[in-house]
Write an enzyme that holds these catalytic residues in place. Structure first.
Site, short mmCIF file in Angstrom:
data_model
loop_
_atom_site.label_atom_id
_atom_site.label_comp_id
_atom_site.label_asym_id
_atom_site.label_seq_id
_atom_site.Cartn_x
_atom_site.Cartn_y
_atom_site.Cartn_z
CB CYS B 247 -1.00 -0.09 1.40
SG CYS B 247 0.19 -0.49 2.48
NE ARG B 252 -3.40 2.65 2.85
CZ ARG B 252 -3.28 3.40 1.55
NH1 ARG B 252 -4.50 3.60 1.43
NH2 ARG B 252 -2.31 3.86 1.11
#
Lengths: 142, 303
Positions: B247, B252
């Site tokens: 990410c 994430r």
């Protein structure tokens, strides 16, 4: 030049251990005043601080005496952001436009929260200060 | 001693049901001997506002990251941290947090770098616990210090570095950022601080699957069949694939790493935590812009 109250807030933070600095920030978060009714009725007047991780909205007011007031709102589940907004709202309230514009842009980095909160998170507070100053300039020019 | 597993029916369809517990299970078991509940949030103050009684706080920035190097803490610092939180090597650890467990998954991934065996997520995290109006407290948790052993971090199985990605071309890459970040229209996710990537775009050939698609509206993980539809049917992953997810700074993609590894059963998934803040600034690495994945360059020979 830092305003007297902002300087006091900084000294309060720096006098504490790292862990207690976080709790002082939480106190500020809990003290963030509710939005005045006129802004609750007109959310369109508020500006979103997109650099913050949580949705936070600010509005700068320059009153009839030329004094500065900052209004801000952020969700309860975003206490760090609320704390940042509250420090600025309290520290800058009632100052002249000139004194607000003279606050150093790196004030957020100077209050001893780099370690307790992290530099990345502090950028949200810098963005809030930057936007407040920009709004002040616009109000004065208008 | 490990806590009993949650036999909730939804979990039984996942590849490793033992990695999740429900809010109901936690409400019943949170006082069990050998169980430590950890809150890990994006907001560094949220735990102080109110937390699950008895839980301890671990913060990704201030606890898990090395203060000087761009790296995770070492074995000695991890041992000191976990000892101070009352976690033993045999403890069952249940992690929960805000934003659909985004940061909780990140903490779980770091625990896994140190080979902590029994670490689970609370399905639905903090939001679900609050939505069900379960008890929260601001009381400090009493912690009995433990003596967590110093275990060397083992990065290789689940962590990818830039050179690993360069050598990985031709195999699946998953970009879990927002569509705007993927296309290169922006370098940070909407409404988040600019973290200083010089170039916009994605790693060539990476499929775009924003991480939050794996979470339902109540912050719980989507069902096995919904996840299969997203990652197998749509993104084209098949059993046996060697996958790297990334990410912006690796948080994430920890969530996606958890989904692929424990919920869908892929055995070779690594998280590239250098992610876009490294790749988007690195010299002479290939970048694709726009909404199409682009062709995979030839894999670079191992240095």
């Amino acid at each position: 030049m830092t305003t007297d109250l902002l300087a006091e807030i900084r000294e309060d933070f720096l006098a504490l251990e790292q862990k207690d600095r976080l709790l002082l920030l939480l106190e500020f978060a809990n003290e963030l005043p509710k939005l005045p009714q006129k802004f609750q009725d007109h959310p369109d007047l508020l500006e979103r601080v997109v650099e913050c991780q949580s949705p936070v909205f600010i509005f700068v007011e320059v009153d009839a005496d030329g004094l500065f007031h900052l209004h801000a709102t952020a969700p309860r589940e975003s206490p760090t952001t609320r704390g940042f907004a509250s420090i600025l709202a309290q520290g800058l309230d009632g100052l002249s436009v000139e004194r607000v514009l003279a606050v150093p842009d790196d004030y957020p980095q100077s209050i001893g929260l780099n370690e307790a909160v992290s530099p990345l998170r502090l950028r949200g507070m810098s963005a809030m200060l930057g936007r407040a100053k920009r709004q002040v300039r616009e109000r004065v020019e208008a | 001693m490990s806590a009993p597993f949650d036999t909730t029916e939804k979990f039984s369809a996942y590849a490793h049901p033992s990695k999740l517990v429900s809010t109901q299970w936690l409400a019943q078991h949170r006082g069990d001997a050998g169980l430590v509940v950890v809150e890990s949030d994006e907001d560094v103050l949220l735990y102080e506002v109110g937390h699950i009684r008895g839980s301890v706080k671990i913060d990704w920035h201030t606890d898990l990251n090395d203060k000087v190097n761009r790296d995770y803490i070492d074995g000695a610092a991890f041992a000191a941290l976990l000892s101070s939180k009352g976690i033993a090597r045999e403890s069952t650890v249940v992690i929960y947090g805000d934003k659909s467990n985004w940061w909780a998954a990140y903490a779980l991934w770091v625990f896994t770098l140190f080979g902590h065996d029994d670490v689970r997520l609370l399905d639905g995290g903090r939001e679900k616990w609050l939505a069900e109006e379960r008890e929260m407290t601001t009381d400090a948790s009493s912690v009995t210090r433990t003596d967590y052993p110093v275990v060397e971090r083992d990065d290789a199985p689940i962590r990818a570095f830039k050179d690993d990605v360069l050598g990985h071309f031709g195999q699946p890459l998953i970009d879990v950022r927002s569509p705007e970040e993927y296309s290169g229209a922006r370098t940070t996710m909407p409404a988040y601080p600019e973290e200083g990537a010089l170039r916009g775009g994605h790693i060539p050939s990476a499929a775009s699957v924003p991480w939050a698609r794996a979470a339902d509206t109540d912050s719980t993980f989507r069902s096995r069949s919904e996840l299969d539809a997203i990652y197998r049917d749509e993104a084209g992953l098949t059993d046996g694939d060697n996958v790297i997810a990334y990410c912006r700074i690796g948080e994430r993609s920890s969530h996606t790493w958890f989904v692929l590894t424990y919920l869908l059963g892929f055995e070779n998934v690594r998280n590239y935590d250098g992610s876009w803040t490294e790749w988007g600034n690195a010299v002479a690495v290939p970048i694709a812009v726009g909404t199409e994945p682009g062709d995979a360059p030839a894999p670079a020979p191992r240095r």
